[in-house]
Design a protein around this motif. Structure first.
Motif, mmCIF file in Angstrom:
data_model
loop_
_atom_site.group_PDB
_atom_site.id
_atom_site.type_symbol
_atom_site.label_atom_id
_atom_site.label_comp_id
_atom_site.label_asym_id
_atom_site.label_seq_id
_atom_site.Cartn_x
_atom_site.Cartn_y
_atom_site.Cartn_z
ATOM 1 N N ALA A 24 0.824 -1.214 0.000
ATOM 2 C CA ALA A 24 0.000 0.000 0.000
ATOM 3 C C ALA A 24 0.858 1.264 0.000
ATOM 4 O O ALA A 24 0.481 2.287 -0.579
ATOM 5 C CB ALA A 24 -0.943 0.000 1.200
ATOM 6 N N LYS A 26 3.448 1.850 -1.578
ATOM 7 C CA LYS A 26 3.871 2.202 -2.941
ATOM 8 C C LYS A 26 2.719 2.757 -3.779
ATOM 9 O O LYS A 26 2.944 3.353 -4.820
ATOM 10 C CB LYS A 26 4.484 0.971 -3.609
ATOM 11 C CG LYS A 26 5.899 0.762 -3.101
ATOM 12 C CD LYS A 26 6.500 -0.592 -3.354
ATOM 13 C CE LYS A 26 7.760 -0.695 -2.487
ATOM 14 N NZ LYS A 26 8.221 -2.063 -2.276
ATOM 15 N N LYS A 27 1.509 2.554 -3.296
ATOM 16 C CA LYS A 27 0.342 3.017 -4.061
ATOM 17 C C LYS A 27 -0.063 4.444 -3.710
ATOM 18 O O LYS A 27 -0.796 5.085 -4.442
ATOM 19 C CB LYS A 27 -0.852 2.101 -3.796
ATOM 20 C CG LYS A 27 -0.598 0.670 -4.223
ATOM 21 C CD LYS A 27 -1.831 0.077 -4.850
ATOM 22 C CE LYS A 27 -1.472 -1.224 -5.544
ATOM 23 N NZ LYS A 27 -2.490 -1.656 -6.474
ATOM 24 N N ARG A 28 0.330 4.899 -2.531
ATOM 25 C CA ARG A 28 -0.154 6.205 -2.088
ATOM 26 C C ARG A 28 0.890 6.876 -1.196
ATOM 27 O O ARG A 28 1.544 6.205 -0.392
ATOM 28 C CB ARG A 28 -1.466 6.026 -1.306
ATOM 29 C CG ARG A 28 -2.306 7.261 -1.142
ATOM 30 C CD ARG A 28 -3.239 7.546 -2.319
ATOM 31 N NE ARG A 28 -4.310 6.557 -2.400
ATOM 32 C CZ ARG A 28 -5.457 6.641 -1.694
ATOM 33 N NH1 ARG A 28 -5.670 7.654 -0.898
ATOM 34 N NH2 ARG A 28 -6.386 5.709 -1.814
ATOM 35 N N THR A 305 -3.909 -4.510 1.361
ATOM 36 C CA THR A 305 -3.569 -3.281 0.629
ATOM 37 C C THR A 305 -4.815 -2.409 0.454
ATOM 38 O O THR A 305 -4.808 -1.212 0.750
ATOM 39 C CB THR A 305 -2.993 -3.625 -0.765
ATOM 40 O OG1 THR A 305 -1.880 -4.503 -0.591
ATOM 41 C CG2 THR A 305 -2.535 -2.369 -1.501
ATOM 42 N N LEU A 309 -5.633 1.436 2.107
ATOM 43 C CA LEU A 309 -6.024 2.600 1.297
ATOM 44 C C LEU A 309 -7.417 3.108 1.696
ATOM 45 O O LEU A 309 -7.671 4.316 1.727
ATOM 46 C CB LEU A 309 -5.981 2.247 -0.196
ATOM 47 C CG LEU A 309 -4.586 1.828 -0.701
ATOM 48 C CD1 LEU A 309 -4.646 1.433 -2.166
ATOM 49 C CD2 LEU A 309 -3.554 2.930 -0.478
#
Lengths: 333, 333
Positions: A24, A26-28, A305, A309
């Motif tokens: 997670a 790396k996503k936000r 993940t 988020l």
């Protein structure tokens, strides 16, 4: 802003919890993680991944609460459990925005009320997961199981809290609220649901569209489905069961027809994907002073993940403040 | 033995009702049909088929009860409706074994109690449909919606009545009884379900196996699932919704992949077939002095055929006598 995570709760802890939470990151941007649980175990798992070390902390907790334990006594007795340490961290650390656990639902509910506390005036906190619909969207189901015994006034509050959450975290504009009932006609239901229908019609600030039946759960006719915690739980688990059932039948039917499976694989997997109620994260516990999210006990990394988020969205959207304002007309700080 | 059928009730009446019932005649010997409704309309529909005329009678009824009418007043006011005439025929004709209607559920419940009457000592009659499971078998769900407000002692009777029915009509030996609850642990549920659990454990003559969750509805872990009429209805409609949802998603996914659909058609249709809860007929109303069956309002001919055969099985198996004997230890004649 920090998201605190119980690294030890759930069927696939700690591996899938840590893997999913790290993914997670790396996503936000804009948040960091605090894992609670056995420090050595967590360190070993963390060593498997490369990530921004400045965004990860660990708080040691020597105990784990299991699903077999009675929630109230477990929360009281195991004060150094990953779940209780996580809740205390959420409460005490002003930078902490949310706590996530895939452990015991009962312990998280009890512990959430005990350590985080209800927003003043909230009658009952409620579990509010996002269930998938056939159009690829979601419907928020509230209450999905926190309160087996409900009164009609609880349901009216669930509708307000879920509306505030839908606006805050999902940026929904005037979300449609339905009441889970045993028929669509206005007079349907047992006495409690008949009373709830009347109350919902009068509740200000919500967009009540009437009764909804179990068969229309996944057709997206409403954005929020209000339910008592008992039948809401039956409905939630039926959605889960639908995915499980279809998966089992597809497996059974295509085992003897492998080539056909390979040819239609993309479409078949999309069916399973749409029915996968885990892909939208976990169930937020609405009505507490800070954000607490229950991830499904069987969560794999991808669900974790999504849950991280989801928690970030809830905090950034100021869900707690929106609920307070909608219920009582003021922002509690 | 005669099966009486409301020719005018349901979304597809009279065409599909008559077509399906006539088809049932060819599948089984030993019974005849009595259609109730407008004589001229029924005669015209019957003229479409060739069948053994000695096995079909018509009883004229000039009125029809619709779904929009309040059940109690409609049953009282429309004494010459196809539904009321059907119930009276069942009551008065000693050769009549069962009555089937795809019309208003509420009117059928009210009329059933009013004209046929409860078996003496039965607290509440209950709707008991057969829902499909992944193994191709069925689970009887009782109550699926006759009683929105339930007490625990009603649920204990539902278990006994459904056990008698399973033995009588489905030839099940020692059927497993589960309680629909919000968790599998023994202490789960609201107060009423906790009491029901305790009562079911002590109820003689049934094989109680414990709590069952909504997610396992279609996995065939039990033969009978006892529920309060409210959450039972949510569960039933969720199963229906699962079929509808999967049908909608499959259509959506395969519309752009027609060749793949053609290749995998057999398997895809089998998925839909297994999920089709209509293929096992309608919902029998347990606890009345004679057999009454509610067919789904949207029943097509194939469902009507299945419902007629289900009614024949229920009568031939002497369901009413078995229920009476199991509940009160004597055969009522």
């Amino acid at each position: 802003m920090k998201i605190v995570i119980d690294a030890m709760g759930g069927d696939n802890a700690p591996r899938e919890i840590i893997k999913g939470a790290i993914a997670a990151l790396k996503k936000r941007k804009g948040f960091s993680l605090v894992f609670t649980g056995n420090e050595a175990v967590i360190a070993k798992e963390l060593s498997l991944y490369s990530y921004d070390k400045s965004r990860v902390q660990v708080r040691h907790a020597s105990e784990v609460i299991t699903n077999d334990e009675a929630p109230t006594s477990a929360v009281r007795a195991k004060r150094d459990s990953s779940l209780v340490v996580g809740l205390k961290t959420l409460k005490e650390d002003t930078e902490a925005g949310a706590f996530i656990s895939a452990g015991s639902t009962g312990a998280l509910l009890t512990g959430g009320i005990m350590y985080i506390g209800r927003i003043s005036g909230v009658k009952r906190p409620a579990l509010c997961p996002a269930i998938p619909n056939v159009h690829g969207g979601i419907t928020l189901l509230c209450d999905a199981g926190a309160n087996a015994d409900c009164k009609s006034e609880f349901l009216a509050q669930f509708a307000v809290m879920a509306t505030a959450y839908a606006k805050a975290a999902y940026r929904m504009d005037n979300p449609k609220v339905g009441l889970l009932n045993n028929g669509t006609e206005d007079h349907k239901g047992d006495i409690m649901h008949q009373e709830a229908f009347a109350l919902l019609k009068e509740t200000r600030g919500i967009n009540f569209v009437g009764n909804v039946e179990g068969r229309d759960l996944m057709f997206g006719d409403c954005d929020i489905l209000v339910a008592d915690g008992f039948s809401g739980n039956v409905a939630l688990k039926s959605v889960e069961g639908c995915g499980k059932t279809v998966g089992a039948i597809l497996k059974q039917e295509f085992t003897k027809a492998k080539i056909r499976y390979l040819i239609a694989r993309k479409q078949i997997n999309e069916v399973k994907n749409i029915l996968d109620y885990n892909r939208h994260g976990g169930a937020i516990l609405l009505g507490l002073k800070k954000t607490v999210v229950k991830a499904h006990g069987s969560s794999k990394a991808s669900t974790v993940t999504a849950t991280v988020l989801q928690a970030v969205d809830a905090v950034e959207g100021r869900t707690v403040e929106h609920i307070t304002q909608m219920l009582f007309g003021s922002i509690e700080e």
